[in-house]
Design a protein around this motif. Sequence first.
Motif, short mmCIF file in Angstrom:
data_model
loop_
_atom_site.label_atom_id
_atom_site.label_comp_id
_atom_site.label_asym_id
_atom_site.label_seq_id
_atom_site.Cartn_x
_atom_site.Cartn_y
_atom_site.Cartn_z
N THR A 1 75.03 3.67 35.43
CA THR A 1 74.20 2.62 34.44
C THR A 1 73.20 3.20 33.56
OG1 THR A 1 75.11 0.85 35.78
CG2 THR A 1 73.32 0.56 34.28
N GLU A 2 72.13 4.04 34.53
CA GLU A 2 71.03 4.60 33.95
C GLU A 2 71.46 5.48 32.97
OE1 GLU A 2 67.83 5.81 36.37
OE2 GLU A 2 68.42 4.67 38.09
N ILE A 3 72.29 6.32 33.22
CA ILE A 3 72.90 7.41 32.19
C ILE A 3 73.29 6.92 30.94
CG2 ILE A 3 74.34 9.31 31.81
CD1 ILE A 3 74.36 9.73 34.75
N ILE A 4 74.07 6.14 30.93
CA ILE A 4 74.62 5.16 29.70
C ILE A 4 73.57 4.37 29.14
CG2 ILE A 4 76.02 3.23 29.11
CD1 ILE A 4 77.69 3.47 31.93
N CYS A 5 72.78 3.82 29.64
CA CYS A 5 71.52 3.50 29.06
C CYS A 5 70.49 4.39 28.50
CB CYS A 5 70.60 2.54 29.78
SG CYS A 5 71.46 1.02 30.38
N PHE B 1 69.79 10.21 41.89
CA PHE B 1 70.12 11.41 41.29
C PHE B 1 70.49 11.13 39.84
CE2 PHE B 1 69.29 12.99 45.46
CZ PHE B 1 68.90 14.17 45.19
N GLY B 2 69.80 10.42 39.04
CA GLY B 2 70.01 10.33 37.69
C GLY B 2 69.13 10.87 36.73
N MET C 1 76.73 15.74 35.45
CA MET C 1 77.16 14.40 35.45
C MET C 1 76.67 13.75 34.09
SD MET C 1 77.94 11.37 37.86
CE MET C 1 76.46 10.67 38.26
N ILE C 2 75.55 13.91 33.92
CA ILE C 2 74.84 13.54 32.55
C ILE C 2 75.31 13.89 31.06
CG2 ILE C 2 72.93 13.75 31.07
CD1 ILE C 2 70.94 13.44 33.55
N ASN C 3 76.02 15.19 31.41
CA ASN C 3 76.62 15.90 30.28
C ASN C 3 78.00 15.44 30.10
OD1 ASN C 3 74.68 17.59 28.83
ND2 ASN C 3 74.73 19.11 30.72
#
Length: 285
Positions: A36-40, A263-264, A127-129
């Motif tokens: 969710t944090e990454i998407i935002c 770990f985001g 994972m972010i990438n």
Amino acid sequence: MTTKIRWSVFLFLFSLTAYAQGTKPERIVSLSGTLTEIICELGLQNQIVGVDVTSTYPAAMAKVPKVGHNRNIGAEAVLALRPTVIMAVRSNGSMDIKPELIQQFKSAGVKTLVFDQETSVAGTKKMINEVAKEFNASAKAAAITRKLDADLAKARKPAKVQKVLFIYARGTGTMMVSGRNTPIEKIVQLAGGQNAFNDFDNFKPLTPEALVVGNPDVILLFTSGLESLGGIDGLLKVQGVAQTNAGKNRHVIEMDGQLLTGFGPRLGLAVQELSRKLNQELTLK
């Protein structure tokens, strides 16, 4: 109208439809606070239509429908939100949600993405990438990882390594301590501390005997966990705690659970905060 013209019109209309479908916003259900944090951070917040209860950041997620905790989510609650994409994680090789649930989503014809999450700096960037690639947002991912590196560089590890005991608490009836190969161990190490227990994997029930053996310099809890015990005074009433170095000196650190173990994108900020608090405890000795 000739056949050639009709065919040209058809191709034109088809291309318009395909273009419209390609630009139509997704309806995302995220079953991980980290996802969710990454998407935002990727600028897709408005496309999130449902989240699990660990999705506590950013604050706007409080207004998004909740589908339960990732370990007890029902397919009906998720599918009722008419998602076009469902996202989940596999943490350090272990599924955070039931595999049969993933199969139900796929059987319903919904695009279901499961990302491997490794609790490390490299794993976070990976994972972010990977998430960004799914949404054609790789340029934004690069900016996020650059900020992560900058945040990590600002962390100031304590001059002396302290033994840190993490207690997962939901009242005195549920108390577990962290061992090896946990997100807690990794974040403590990144912040310049040492996990108090390294003779077992994952978590095990807290016992007075274990506290004596571990004898931590600092006790670390989620803010919600410390609150469930009645604050530091309540924690010190737990058998064995007052006999540890941490208990004798009231060296207790509390942090937001999702920030500490997510770990985001905020990993660097989490390391900064924990390092700062470990330094503060060190100066109090």
